[in-house]
Design an enzyme around this catalytic site. Sequence first.
Site, PDB file in Angstrom:
ATOM      1  N   CYS A 188      -2.631   4.567   6.916  1.00 19.71           N
ATOM      2  CA  CYS A 188      -3.524   3.519   7.397  1.00 19.71           C
ATOM      3  C   CYS A 188      -3.766   3.570   8.909  1.00 19.71           C
ATOM      4  O   CYS A 188      -2.834   3.570   9.709  1.00 19.71           O
ATOM      5  CB  CYS A 188      -2.937   2.174   7.033  1.00 19.71           C
ATOM      6  SG  CYS A 188      -3.679   0.838   7.903  1.00 19.71           S
ATOM      7  N   CYS A 208       0.804  -1.221   0.000  1.00 24.25           N
ATOM      8  CA  CYS A 208       0.000   0.000   0.000  1.00 24.25           C
ATOM      9  C   CYS A 208       0.835   1.268   0.000  1.00 24.25           C
ATOM     10  O   CYS A 208       0.298   2.356  -0.137  1.00 24.25           O
ATOM     11  CB  CYS A 208      -0.906   0.012   1.229  1.00 24.25           C
ATOM     12  SG  CYS A 208       0.061   0.013   2.729  1.00 24.25           S
ATOM     13  N   CYS A 215      -0.858  -4.745   7.651  1.00 22.27           N
ATOM     14  CA  CYS A 215      -0.660  -3.565   8.491  1.00 22.27           C
ATOM     15  C   CYS A 215       0.069  -3.966   9.780  1.00 22.27           C
ATOM     16  O   CYS A 215       1.019  -3.300  10.206  1.00 22.27           O
ATOM     17  CB  CYS A 215      -1.989  -2.910   8.831  1.00 22.27           C
ATOM     18  SG  CYS A 215      -3.097  -2.700   7.438  1.00 22.27           S
ATOM     19  N   ASP A 229       2.451   2.491   2.549  1.00 25.10           N
ATOM     20  CA  ASP A 229       2.530   3.101   3.874  1.00 25.10           C
ATOM     21  C   ASP A 229       3.881   2.799   4.513  1.00 25.10           C
ATOM     22  O   ASP A 229       4.573   1.867   4.110  1.00 25.10           O
ATOM     23  CB  ASP A 229       1.409   2.561   4.778  1.00 25.10           C
ATOM     24  CG  ASP A 229       0.068   3.167   4.422  1.00 25.10           C
ATOM     25  OD1 ASP A 229       0.043   4.093   3.601  1.00 25.10           O
ATOM     26  OD2 ASP A 229      -0.942   2.719   4.978  1.00 25.10           O
TER      27      ASP A 229
HETATM   28 FE1  FES Z   1      -1.184  -0.759   4.253  1.00 25.15          FE
HETATM   29 FE2  FES Z   1      -2.496  -0.621   6.489  1.00 25.15          FE
HETATM   30  S1  FES Z   1      -3.326  -0.490   4.478  1.00 25.15           S
HETATM   31  S2  FES Z   1      -0.379  -0.616   6.243  1.00 25.15           S
END
Ligand code: FES
Length: 160
Positions: free
Chosen positions: A62, A33, A106, A35
């Site tokens: 997130c 993602c 995550c 992040d």
């Molecule tokens: Fe990627 Fe949570 S959606 S770390």
Amino acid sequence: MDETTLQEALTNPKNLGEMTDADAVGTVGSPDCGDMVRMWIKYREQDGRKVIDKASFQSFGCQTAIAVASMATELIRGKTREEAMQMSGEDLSQALGPLPPMKIHCGQMVEGALKAALEAESTASSRAAAMAAPSQTGTLVDSLSASGKHAGKIKIILQS
Ligand code: FES
């Protein structure tokens, strides 16, 4: 996933922000993602053992990662490096209940940042190494601005 616990963790995240006197720092980004989480750790001596005195984190994006990182920094306090190493993403996110499949990474990202910080401490006389490594200095904003990714979309909550 327990939405109430998630909201509580987000409303009052623990240990959020850069730690300037940390012994070690670890950063991990998720390829899923984009992040990122960065985690700082400080140790202390207790009864002849070295235990984690405190930990802090920076994250953005997130909400699950922020909540898990907040819980992780609380969970690892007082643990030795080896004990903290044993903790999986599942252990760290336990208070949230089972994560939905799309959110499992995550918790794993937080686990990765924690392990990177724990590893960083074991490889060199930590604080010097953490401070000297160019990729590990600065804040997440610096890293992200440098990469150009998420430019203009970064939201990082700093500890007051
Ligand atoms: Fe990627 Fe949570 S959606 S770390």
